[in-house]
Design an enzyme around this catalytic site. Sequence first.
Site, short mmCIF file in Angstrom:
data_model
loop_
_atom_site.label_atom_id
_atom_site.label_comp_id
_atom_site.label_asym_id
_atom_site.label_seq_id
_atom_site.Cartn_x
_atom_site.Cartn_y
_atom_site.Cartn_z
N THR A 131 1.93 -61.82 133.64
CA THR A 131 1.09 -61.46 132.51
C THR A 131 1.86 -61.48 131.19
OG1 THR A 131 -0.10 -59.58 131.55
CG2 THR A 131 1.61 -59.04 133.10
N ASP A 132 1.14 -61.66 130.10
CA ASP A 132 1.79 -61.59 128.78
C ASP A 132 2.19 -60.16 128.41
OD1 ASP A 132 -0.76 -60.54 128.32
OD2 ASP A 132 -1.24 -61.88 126.64
N GLU A 133 1.65 -59.17 129.17
CA GLU A 133 1.93 -57.77 128.81
C GLU A 133 3.40 -57.41 128.99
OE1 GLU A 133 -0.80 -54.82 130.13
OE2 GLU A 133 -2.54 -56.07 129.75
N TYR A 156 1.77 -50.46 134.43
CA TYR A 156 1.38 -51.78 134.97
C TYR A 156 2.34 -52.87 134.51
CZ TYR A 156 -0.98 -56.34 134.93
OH TYR A 156 -1.25 -57.68 135.06
N LYS A 160 5.01 -55.23 136.55
CA LYS A 160 4.95 -56.71 136.52
C LYS A 160 6.27 -57.28 135.99
CE LYS A 160 1.92 -59.22 137.38
NZ LYS A 160 1.50 -59.84 138.66
P1 NAD Z 1 -7.62 -58.22 140.66
O1 NAD Z 1 -7.30 -56.77 140.54
O2 NAD Z 1 -8.98 -58.70 140.38
O3 NAD Z 1 -7.25 -58.71 142.14
C1 NAD Z 1 -6.09 -58.32 142.79
C2 NAD Z 1 -6.21 -58.74 144.25
O4 NAD Z 1 -5.00 -58.36 144.93
C3 NAD Z 1 -7.36 -58.05 144.99
O5 NAD Z 1 -8.07 -58.97 145.78
C4 NAD Z 1 -6.66 -57.01 145.86
O6 NAD Z 1 -7.35 -56.71 147.05
C5 NAD Z 1 -5.33 -57.69 146.14
N1 NAD Z 1 -4.26 -56.74 146.45
C6 NAD Z 1 -3.94 -55.63 145.75
N2 NAD Z 1 -2.92 -54.99 146.36
C7 NAD Z 1 -2.59 -55.73 147.44
C8 NAD Z 1 -1.60 -55.60 148.45
N3 NAD Z 1 -0.77 -54.55 148.48
N4 NAD Z 1 -1.51 -56.55 149.41
C9 NAD Z 1 -2.37 -57.61 149.40
N5 NAD Z 1 -3.33 -57.77 148.48
C10 NAD Z 1 -3.44 -56.84 147.50
O7 NAD Z 1 -6.54 -58.95 139.76
P2 NAD Z 1 -6.70 -60.23 138.82
O8 NAD Z 1 -7.20 -59.78 137.51
O9 NAD Z 1 -7.37 -61.30 139.54
O10 NAD Z 1 -5.15 -60.59 138.63
C11 NAD Z 1 -4.48 -61.39 139.58
C12 NAD Z 1 -3.04 -61.56 139.16
O11 NAD Z 1 -2.97 -62.17 137.89
C13 NAD Z 1 -2.26 -60.25 139.05
O12 NAD Z 1 -0.96 -60.47 139.52
C14 NAD Z 1 -2.26 -59.97 137.55
O13 NAD Z 1 -1.11 -59.23 137.20
C15 NAD Z 1 -2.22 -61.37 137.00
N6 NAD Z 1 -2.82 -61.53 135.67
C16 NAD Z 1 -4.09 -61.10 135.42
C17 NAD Z 1 -4.66 -61.32 134.16
C18 NAD Z 1 -6.07 -60.87 133.85
O14 NAD Z 1 -6.48 -60.95 132.69
N7 NAD Z 1 -6.86 -60.41 134.81
C19 NAD Z 1 -3.91 -61.96 133.16
C20 NAD Z 1 -2.61 -62.38 133.45
C21 NAD Z 1 -2.09 -62.18 134.71
O1 DAU Z 2 -3.00 -59.55 128.94
C1 DAU Z 2 -3.17 -59.77 130.31
C2 DAU Z 2 -3.67 -58.51 130.96
O2 DAU Z 2 -5.01 -58.34 130.53
C3 DAU Z 2 -3.60 -58.54 132.49
O3 DAU Z 2 -2.25 -58.63 132.88
C4 DAU Z 2 -4.24 -57.29 133.09
O4 DAU Z 2 -4.25 -57.39 134.50
C5 DAU Z 2 -5.65 -57.20 132.58
O5 DAU Z 2 -6.24 -56.00 133.06
C6 DAU Z 2 -5.69 -57.22 131.05
O6 DAU Z 2 -5.12 -55.99 130.51
P1 DAU Z 2 -5.79 -55.25 129.25
O7 DAU Z 2 -5.37 -53.84 129.27
O8 DAU Z 2 -5.58 -56.02 128.01
O9 DAU Z 2 -7.34 -55.42 129.66
P2 DAU Z 2 -8.59 -54.40 129.63
O10 DAU Z 2 -9.79 -55.22 129.95
O11 DAU Z 2 -8.33 -53.18 130.44
O12 DAU Z 2 -8.65 -53.97 128.11
C7 DAU Z 2 -8.80 -54.93 127.07
C8 DAU Z 2 -8.78 -54.19 125.75
O13 DAU Z 2 -9.98 -53.40 125.65
C9 DAU Z 2 -7.64 -53.21 125.60
O14 DAU Z 2 -7.21 -53.20 124.25
C10 DAU Z 2 -8.23 -51.86 125.97
C11 DAU Z 2 -9.67 -52.00 125.50
N1 DAU Z 2 -10.68 -51.27 126.28
C12 DAU Z 2 -10.72 -51.43 127.61
C13 DAU Z 2 -11.65 -50.79 128.38
C14 DAU Z 2 -11.67 -50.96 129.89
C15 DAU Z 2 -11.62 -50.46 125.62
O15 DAU Z 2 -11.60 -50.32 124.38
N2 DAU Z 2 -12.56 -49.83 126.38
C16 DAU Z 2 -12.61 -49.94 127.74
O16 DAU Z 2 -13.50 -49.33 128.39
#
Ligand code: NAD
Ligand code: DAU
Length: 348
Positions: A131-133, A156, A160
């Site tokens: 992730t970019d975080e 988180y 990561k």
């Molecule tokens: P998600 O939470 O939707 O899915 C995570 C999946 O991992 C689920 O299916 C869960 O059951 C599985 N999982 C969790 N713990 C586990 C374990 N101990 N063993 C096996 N499986 C397990 O997540 P996502 O949003 O699809 O993100 C997927 C990946 O991409 C993550 O590594 C996240 O850090 C990364 N990522 C997400 C975003 C985003 O915006 N969602 C952006 C950048 C990177």
């Molecule tokens: O940048 C990549 C990341 O983006 C991934 O690595 C993470 O897995 C993914 O969850 C996401 O993280 P964020 O914290 O940026 O996403 P989230 O959707 O939780 O929140 C987006 C923005 O919105 C953040 O500034 C917090 C704000 N927010 C979020 C929620 C859930 C609100 O203001 N209200 C809310 O209820």
Amino acid sequence: MDSILITGGAGFIGSHLVRHFVNKYKQKYRIVNFDKLTYAGNLENLKDIEDFENYIFVKGDIQEYNKLEEVFYEYSIKSVIHLAAESHVDRSIENPMEFVNTNVVGTINLLNAAKKIWKGKSDHLFYHISTDEVYGSLGEDGKFIETTAYDPRSPYSAAKASSDHFVRAFYHTYGLPVIISNCSNNYGPFQFPEKLIPLIINNIINSKPLPIYGDGKNVRDWLYVEDHVKAIDMIFHNGVRGETYNIGGDNEKMNIEIVTLLCDIIDKKLNNIGSSRLLIEYIKDRPGHDRRYAIDSTKLKTELKWRPENDFSIGLEKTVEWYLNNKEWLASVTSGDYLKYYKKYYEK
Ligand code: NAD
Ligand code: DAU
């Protein structure tokens, strides 16, 4: 047929990735989806491909080393695309240890299995999805590049970041063939409604308050999930071992912009003009809330010729449409513990 282990394939991004690989590479790859099925994992996300011959689901936890070793041997795993993780920042603030156990320990288990079983052979690949975080928080200007120093601020992102460091350590120390990509915020169908976009859509549909943390001016760089999947495909096939690639949407938006946009799109579709904005509620800020993320994907664009294809307005329309047409999915994933977890937003 080479076997690819995709971890976390029942989650949001993972299910899009599994579907893409299973469909596109029917004769080339067997996809082994390894997932614990936590609250975020859902096999309903993969109903359309569950009977395909080149798809296998294994329920398992990456925290259990022996199970991983079994799967590596049983399916002769040639490559790993590792997505399994605890992924929600707010949950990490409440329970950091689960994030260490899955994101750090689980990743090291996978690395250890690959190191032991691949025995230094270089025609394998361990591709870690990050992730970019990990880069921390930006001010008004600038973007994250691949060499930006790590500065994670939430449990988180700290977990990561730690997993990224271990992946690189296995490359340098043991010669494990690895690649890492760091992506910005994804959105699209099948995203669990705890993340901003699906949470807001779900709450609008149910006439619940729309919680905005702080002043709503935090900025995220949004990318449609299928564009992320295409980038992963490209990096998997053409990326250079030992390298990192940043993936972003060139699409910075303040949270309040996203929320008002969603109100307007949904009101228009439901013929409810003006009503959803009344649900907006500014609430207490997320502790340690990163102000701004923005990704510079120049390396990926110039070296691998990737481009995001989905314009934000089109991607958001498609996403809203999907949630409106899949209310049963929404109802099923928001039953049980979900309401307990989000009670604070519904108590008014
Ligand atoms: P998600 O939470 O939707 O899915 C995570 C999946 O991992 C689920 O299916 C869960 O059951 C599985 N999982 C969790 N713990 C586990 C374990 N101990 N063993 C096996 N499986 C397990 O997540 P996502 O949003 O699809 O993100 C997927 C990946 O991409 C993550 O590594 C996240 O850090 C990364 N990522 C997400 C975003 C985003 O915006 N969602 C952006 C950048 C990177
Ligand atoms: O940048 C990549 C990341 O983006 C991934 O690595 C993470 O897995 C993914 O969850 C996401 O993280 P964020 O914290 O940026 O996403 P989230 O959707 O939780 O929140 C987006 C923005 O919105 C953040 O500034 C917090 C704000 N927010 C979020 C929620 C859930 C609100 O203001 N209200 C809310 O209820």
